[in-house]
Design a protein around this motif. Structure first.
Motif, short mmCIF file in Angstrom:
data_model
loop_
_atom_site.label_atom_id
_atom_site.label_comp_id
_atom_site.label_asym_id
_atom_site.label_seq_id
_atom_site.Cartn_x
_atom_site.Cartn_y
_atom_site.Cartn_z
N GLU A 27 21.30 0.84 19.83
CA GLU A 27 20.58 0.63 18.58
C GLU A 27 19.09 0.94 18.74
O GLU A 27 18.45 1.47 17.84
N MET A 28 18.53 0.58 19.88
CA MET A 28 17.12 0.89 20.12
C MET A 28 16.91 2.40 20.18
O MET A 28 15.94 2.94 19.64
N GLU A 29 17.81 3.10 20.84
CA GLU A 29 17.69 4.55 20.94
C GLU A 29 17.78 5.21 19.57
O GLU A 29 17.11 6.21 19.31
N ASN A 30 18.62 4.66 18.69
CA ASN A 30 18.84 5.27 17.38
C ASN A 30 17.87 4.79 16.31
O ASN A 30 17.77 5.41 15.25
N THR A 31 17.17 3.68 16.56
CA THR A 31 16.37 3.06 15.50
C THR A 31 14.89 2.98 15.84
O THR A 31 14.04 3.24 14.99
N ALA A 32 14.55 2.59 17.07
CA ALA A 32 13.16 2.28 17.41
C ALA A 32 12.34 3.53 17.73
O ALA A 32 12.85 4.51 18.27
N ASP A 33 11.05 3.45 17.41
CA ASP A 33 10.07 4.47 17.81
C ASP A 33 9.32 4.01 19.07
O ASP A 33 9.09 4.80 19.98
N GLN A 34 8.95 2.73 19.07
CA GLN A 34 8.18 2.15 20.16
C GLN A 34 8.97 0.97 20.75
O GLN A 34 9.83 0.40 20.09
N LEU A 35 8.62 0.60 21.98
CA LEU A 35 9.25 -0.54 22.63
C LEU A 35 8.19 -1.48 23.19
O LEU A 35 7.16 -1.04 23.69
N VAL A 36 8.48 -2.77 23.10
CA VAL A 36 7.79 -3.78 23.88
C VAL A 36 8.87 -4.42 24.76
O VAL A 36 9.84 -4.97 24.25
N VAL A 37 8.71 -4.31 26.07
CA VAL A 37 9.72 -4.80 27.01
C VAL A 37 9.11 -5.90 27.85
O VAL A 37 8.03 -5.73 28.43
N ILE A 38 9.79 -7.06 27.90
CA ILE A 38 9.29 -8.18 28.69
C ILE A 38 10.37 -8.68 29.64
O ILE A 38 11.55 -8.44 29.45
N ALA A 83 6.49 -3.25 29.71
CA ALA A 83 6.09 -1.95 29.15
C ALA A 83 5.84 -2.10 27.66
O ALA A 83 6.45 -2.93 26.98
N ALA A 84 4.92 -1.28 27.15
CA ALA A 84 4.66 -1.15 25.72
C ALA A 84 4.37 0.32 25.46
O ALA A 84 3.25 0.79 25.68
N GLU A 85 5.39 1.06 25.04
CA GLU A 85 5.26 2.51 24.91
C GLU A 85 6.42 3.05 24.07
O GLU A 85 7.26 2.29 23.59
N SER A 86 6.45 4.37 23.88
CA SER A 86 7.51 4.98 23.07
C SER A 86 8.85 4.87 23.79
O SER A 86 8.91 4.73 25.02
N ASP A 127 9.15 7.72 26.32
CA ASP A 127 8.35 7.54 27.54
C ASP A 127 8.94 6.45 28.44
O ASP A 127 8.93 6.58 29.66
N PHE A 128 9.47 5.39 27.82
CA PHE A 128 10.06 4.32 28.63
C PHE A 128 11.28 4.82 29.37
O PHE A 128 11.46 4.56 30.57
N ALA A 129 12.15 5.55 28.69
CA ALA A 129 13.35 6.07 29.34
C ALA A 129 13.00 7.01 30.49
O ALA A 129 13.58 6.95 31.57
N ALA A 162 17.09 2.97 32.38
CA ALA A 162 15.68 2.61 32.58
C ALA A 162 15.48 1.11 32.42
O ALA A 162 14.79 0.47 33.22
N PHE A 163 16.09 0.54 31.39
CA PHE A 163 15.95 -0.90 31.14
C PHE A 163 16.52 -1.70 32.31
O PHE A 163 15.88 -2.66 32.79
N MET A 164 17.68 -1.32 32.79
CA MET A 164 18.30 -2.06 33.90
C MET A 164 17.44 -1.97 35.16
O MET A 164 17.28 -2.96 35.89
N GLU A 165 16.89 -0.80 35.41
CA GLU A 165 16.06 -0.63 36.61
C GLU A 165 14.76 -1.43 36.52
O GLU A 165 14.38 -2.14 37.46
N LEU A 166 14.07 -1.31 35.39
CA LEU A 166 12.75 -1.89 35.28
C LEU A 166 12.76 -3.39 35.07
O LEU A 166 11.74 -4.06 35.27
#
Length: 309
Positions: free
Chosen positions: A192-203, A210-213, A216-218, A292-296
């Motif tokens: 859903e994030m891949e299909n919907t979001a432009d930017q991400l905030v990851v905590i 991370a706080a980026e597109s 770029d995050f992937a 990317a999410f799993m790694e980071l």
């Protein structure tokens, strides 16, 4: 400042546990910003502090430059869906929305408009207690839209949605962002994030990762890999390892496929040719958001399979 969510050094402690730890980020209008993190990362706590439902230990969160509680008639400024089940089951959908409209100085016609928007017109007079989870999610979205606010926040809004509902939500969020609104969306579903979001905030563990597109995050989180198929997999693996690549068997035993990172596909092909090794497949795989999410966030996961952290 416009319809901007600003989080600055936000910290929340529950006794000795620090749920949110000096967290800072900005969510801007005109785009969908995804909010990601492992379970227990502090996402829901952060959303509650932005809305003034929980008080921060230190730091601040503002909407359009001021704390949310200073906005009169809040639904005109921020619409939010945090928990779809937190509604009075004995009320009808129309009665629930009408009460909120009156308390926020919103015209009654908006009740009918948002019920139609979310597809609940035909069940407007049914008691909410008989709604499915997907219907309650739609009602929660209607509540968020009621005041036609410039800022919208949603926590796991597609839980319980059927595929048609998921597609509808995706289109809705993209449209709201295109209208210039600030859309902040928490979800655990990478697709859903891949299909919907432009930017991400990851905590993770309450801290900013991370706080980026999304793109770029992937790309930052994982290297591209090359899928190699060959009847002489063991021999090629030795050649590639000697050349500095990382090589892992791919698929079931005997599949004769290798996942290679560290050297590009053209170099792999050249090394195979030089050593007389036939290739059946040579495919570059691009980085994915999920990997990317799993790694980071690996070091920020509170529980791993079979091993509490």
């Amino acid at each position: 400042m416009g319809a901007v969510i600003e989080v600055s050094e936000l910290t929340k402690c529950y006794g000795s546990k620090r749920a949110v730890d000096h967290l800072s980020f900005t969510v801007r209008p005109g785009q969908v910003t995804g909010f990601l993190g492992p379970n227990g990362a502090g996402k829901s706590t952060t959303l509650r502090m932005i809305l003034g439902l929980d008080a921060p230990t230190t730091g601040a969160a503002t909407v359009s430059g001021v704390p949310f509680h200073r906005h009169p008639r809040g639904l005109r400024h921020v619409g939010a869906l945090l928990e779809a089940g937190q509604v009075h089951g004995g009320r009808s959908a129309a009665a629930h929305l009408s009460a909120l409209a009156r308390s926020n100085g919103i015209p009654r016609r908006r009740v009918d408009e948002v019920l139609q928007e979310v597809g609940l017109t035909e069940v407007a007079d049914r008691r909410i207690g008989g709604f499915s989870l997907g219907m309650k999610q739609r009602l929660g979205i209607a509540t968020a839209l009621l005041g036609d606010p410039p800022v919208l926040m949603f926590d796991e809004p597609i839980n319980g949605m059927d595929p048609e509902g998921v597609r509808w939500v995706r289109r809705l969020f993209r449209r709201l962002a295109a209208e210039g609104r600030t859309v902040f969306l928490s979800s655990h579903l990478m697709s859903e994030m891949e299909n919907t979001a432009d930017q991400l905030v990851v905590i993770g563990r309450g801290r900013l990762i991370a706080a980026e597109s999304v793109r770029d995050f992937a790309a930052r989180g994982t290297r591209s890999s090359v899928m190699v198929g060959t009847p002489r997999a063991a021999e090629l693996a030795a050649v590639l390892t000697a050349a500095g690549a990382s090589v892992e068997p791919e698929g079931s035993a005997g599949a004769e496929k290798l996942a290679v990172t560290g050297i590009p596909a053209d170099r792999i092909g050249a090394l195979a040719f030089e050593n007389g090794i036939r290739l059946n497949e040579l495919t570059t795989r691009t980085a994915s958001l999920e990997v990317a999410f799993m790694e980071l966030t690996a070091d920020s996961t509170e529980y791993q399979a079979g091993q509490p952290r």
